[in-house]
Design a protein around this motif. Structure first.
Motif, PDB file in Angstrom:
ATOM      1  N   THR A 118      -1.979  -5.442 -18.566  1.00 30.54           N
ATOM      2  CA  THR A 118      -1.357  -5.893 -17.084  1.00 30.54           C
ATOM      3  C   THR A 118      -2.317  -5.339 -16.199  1.00 30.54           C
ATOM      4  O   THR A 118      -2.917  -4.090 -16.292  1.00 30.54           O
ATOM      5  N   TYR A 119      -2.321  -6.214 -15.182  1.00 29.65           N
ATOM      6  CA  TYR A 119      -3.281  -5.834 -13.923  1.00 29.65           C
ATOM      7  C   TYR A 119      -2.300  -4.685 -13.425  1.00 29.65           C
ATOM      8  O   TYR A 119      -1.112  -5.119 -13.046  1.00 29.65           O
ATOM      9  N   PRO A 120      -2.832  -3.541 -12.792  1.00 28.81           N
ATOM     10  CA  PRO A 120      -1.766  -2.531 -12.561  1.00 28.81           C
ATOM     11  C   PRO A 120      -1.559  -2.490 -10.850  1.00 28.81           C
ATOM     12  O   PRO A 120      -0.537  -1.802 -10.439  1.00 28.81           O
ATOM     13  N   GLY A 121      -2.323  -3.005 -10.241  1.00 26.30           N
ATOM     14  CA  GLY A 121      -2.360  -2.829  -8.527  1.00 26.30           C
ATOM     15  C   GLY A 121      -1.154  -3.430  -7.998  1.00 26.30           C
ATOM     16  O   GLY A 121      -0.461  -4.478  -8.596  1.00 26.30           O
ATOM     17  N   ASP A 122      -0.878  -3.116  -6.720  1.00 20.96           N
ATOM     18  CA  ASP A 122      -0.197  -3.715  -5.741  1.00 20.96           C
ATOM     19  C   ASP A 122      -0.558  -4.414  -4.536  1.00 20.96           C
ATOM     20  O   ASP A 122      -0.347  -5.475  -4.468  1.00 20.96           O
TER      21      ASP A 122
ATOM     22  N   LEU B 281       0.756  -1.261  -0.111  1.00 24.16           N
ATOM     23  CA  LEU B 281      -0.010   0.089   0.016  1.00 24.16           C
ATOM     24  C   LEU B 281       0.841   1.191   0.009  1.00 24.16           C
ATOM     25  O   LEU B 281       0.559   2.272  -0.756  1.00 24.16           O
ATOM     26  N   TRP B 282       2.067   1.277   0.847  1.00 27.54           N
ATOM     27  CA  TRP B 282       2.982   2.199   1.034  1.00 27.54           C
ATOM     28  C   TRP B 282       3.584   2.685  -0.463  1.00 27.54           C
ATOM     29  O   TRP B 282       3.840   4.026  -0.910  1.00 27.54           O
ATOM     30  N   GLN B 283       3.794   1.605  -1.127  1.00 23.03           N
ATOM     31  CA  GLN B 283       4.309   1.862  -2.741  1.00 23.03           C
ATOM     32  C   GLN B 283       3.334   1.981  -3.540  1.00 23.03           C
ATOM     33  O   GLN B 283       3.888   2.357  -4.890  1.00 23.03           O
ATOM     34  N   ALA B 284       1.979   2.310  -3.090  1.00 22.66           N
ATOM     35  CA  ALA B 284       1.163   2.298  -4.387  1.00 22.66           C
ATOM     36  C   ALA B 284       0.828   3.988  -4.563  1.00 22.66           C
ATOM     37  O   ALA B 284       0.741   4.511  -3.521  1.00 22.66           O
ATOM     38  N   ALA B 285       0.475   4.258  -5.778  1.00 22.91           N
ATOM     39  CA  ALA B 285      -0.032   5.567  -6.080  1.00 22.91           C
ATOM     40  C   ALA B 285       0.719   6.904  -5.426  1.00 22.91           C
ATOM     41  O   ALA B 285       2.007   6.614  -5.682  1.00 22.91           O
ATOM     42  N   SER B 286      -0.189   7.892  -5.023  1.00 20.66           N
ATOM     43  CA  SER B 286       0.624   9.023  -4.304  1.00 20.66           C
ATOM     44  C   SER B 286       0.085   8.994  -3.025  1.00 20.66           C
ATOM     45  O   SER B 286      -1.190   8.478  -2.543  1.00 20.66           O
ATOM     46  N   SER B 287       0.540   9.868  -2.163  1.00 20.37           N
ATOM     47  CA  SER B 287      -0.019  10.263  -0.708  1.00 20.37           C
ATOM     48  C   SER B 287      -1.451  10.603  -0.931  1.00 20.37           C
ATOM     49  O   SER B 287      -2.303  10.225   0.133  1.00 20.37           O
ATOM     50  N   GLN B 288      -1.647  11.515  -1.914  1.00 20.44           N
ATOM     51  CA  GLN B 288      -2.969  12.253  -1.981  1.00 20.44           C
ATOM     52  C   GLN B 288      -3.966  11.091  -2.309  1.00 20.44           C
ATOM     53  O   GLN B 288      -5.312  11.140  -1.769  1.00 20.44           O
ATOM     54  N   ILE B 289      -3.696  10.150  -3.248  1.00 20.14           N
ATOM     55  CA  ILE B 289      -4.595   8.943  -3.670  1.00 20.14           C
ATOM     56  C   ILE B 289      -4.768   8.088  -2.240  1.00 20.14           C
ATOM     57  O   ILE B 289      -5.843   7.769  -2.304  1.00 20.14           O
ATOM     58  N   ARG B 290      -3.676   7.775  -1.856  1.00 18.12           N
ATOM     59  CA  ARG B 290      -3.871   6.867  -0.696  1.00 18.12           C
ATOM     60  C   ARG B 290      -4.863   7.348   0.288  1.00 18.12           C
ATOM     61  O   ARG B 290      -5.503   6.461   0.899  1.00 18.12           O
ATOM     62  N   ASN B 291      -4.941   8.870   0.479  1.00 18.83           N
ATOM     63  CA  ASN B 291      -5.752   8.998   1.615  1.00 18.83           C
ATOM     64  C   ASN B 291      -7.141   9.260   1.108  1.00 18.83           C
ATOM     65  O   ASN B 291      -8.010   9.417   2.094  1.00 18.83           O
TER      66      ASN B 291
END
Length: 327
Positions: free
Chosen positions: A161-165, A94-104
């Motif tokens: 490709t499946y993109p998620g982490d 989760l920490w390596q996914a997306a950006s901090s704004q998106i994770r929030n």
């Protein structure tokens, strides 16, 4: 902007009923939905807002494992003390996914439902041929620019490709997705493209993701998520691996091993051949490297993505050996 109706669901049952209607889509964090609407892929008639449903953001941990409500935010899960200690690969993914704004903003249920980042899928104006978007129209990626495309689980209809982490870690540790009246293994929830690439998830009309559960195991507790990408921030994986290891009392012989791959397949990819090859073996670098080659034994490249066939086993081996260093 396409006109649409807005409905705020006041219960899970109401959300199920509303989402079963043709043209309806659920709105949670909205981070994927907004993207798809902007590029003209998603054109909902009705948005069913589930963000105010009580209790769906809980994170409950006990001796059996963890249950995470579908509306829990990615950042909240990643920073949860029990997740970090009992399921480190989940937190790291989760920490390596997306950006901090998106994770929030993004929810765990929405994260599972995200769609491919294939540029041909997301550009209907310039690439009308896409079997995911328009079944039977063809696949513009085949014969196109393929550096980011899949080498595992592909078909003649789709190589996206499946993109998620996160889902990579969930597949590695036998997580289940709760769909109301039934549960499904996350590994089964994601579908191979086959001849129906437009259907990516084993979810039926009227079903709503309410939670995800992950069994607590020694392998999940000793785990990691390794992601190799072109840059260190806000980038999808060229290849990634979620790995968990349980050792015998000697601290070197592998009792249990979990391996899943991301960035290289059409869905989160469980590398069971690698697991079986190493169970009962003493963790030695050369043994691990040879077994890791099994992760891509069924791989098929389409030109520029050939490098993934070499990269993925190296990522797997590196992640497994990292767990040996902490034994």
């Amino acid at each position: 902007m396409r006109d649409f109706s807005y409905l705020r669901a006041n219960s899970v049952d109401a959300a199920r009923q509303a989402s079963a209607q043709p043209g309806a889509m659920l709105l949670a964090g909205g981070t994927t939905l907004v993207d798809l609407a902007k590029c003209g892929v998603a054109e909902p008639d009705t948005l069913v807002d589930i963000t105010h449903l009580a209790g769906l953001d809980r994170i409950e941990v006990d001796d059996r494992g963890v249950t995470i409500g579908a509306l829990a935010k990615m950042s909240s899960i990643a920073d949860h003390a029990d997740i970090k200690s009992r399921f480190p690969a989940v937190s790291e993914a989760l920490w390596q996914a997306a950006s901090s704004q998106i994770r929030n903003m993004a929810t765990i249920g929405g994260n599972l439902m995200q769609r491919t980042r294939c540029p041909y899928f997301r550009d209907p104006a310039n690439f009308p041929a896409c079997n995911k978007r328009s079944p039977g129209s063809g696949c513009s990626a085949i014969g196109g620019v393929t550096r980011g495309h899949a080498v595992l689980g592909t078909s003649e209809a789709c190589i996206a490709t499946y993109p998620g982490d996160l889902a990579v870690a969930l597949v590695a540790f036998d997580a289940k997705v709760h769909l109301g009246d039934r549960q499904a293994a996350v590994d089964d929830f994601f579908l191979l493209p086959g001849v129906t690439p437009e259907r990516e998830h084993a979810i039926q009309p009227g079903e709503v993701i309410t939670a995800i559960s992950i069994p607590g195991t020694p392998a999940a507790r000793r785990s990691t998520y390794l992601k190799v990408r072109d840059r260190q921030s806000y980038e999808f994986a060229a290849a990634s691996a979620a790995v968990g290891v349980e050792f015998e009392a000697d601290g070197r012989t592998i009792r249990d091993l979990r391996v899943a791959l991301g960035g290289v397949a059409t869905k989160p990819w469980r590398a069971r051949a690698v697991e079986e090859a190493l169970k009962g073996k003493v963790l030695e670098p050369e043994v691990v490297r040879q077994a890791s080659l099994l992760a891509v034994e069924a791989a098929v490249d389409h030109g520029a993505n050939h490098y993934k066939i070499q990269l993925a086993p190296r990522v797997v081996a590196r992640a497994i050996l990292k767990m040996g260093e902490t034994a």
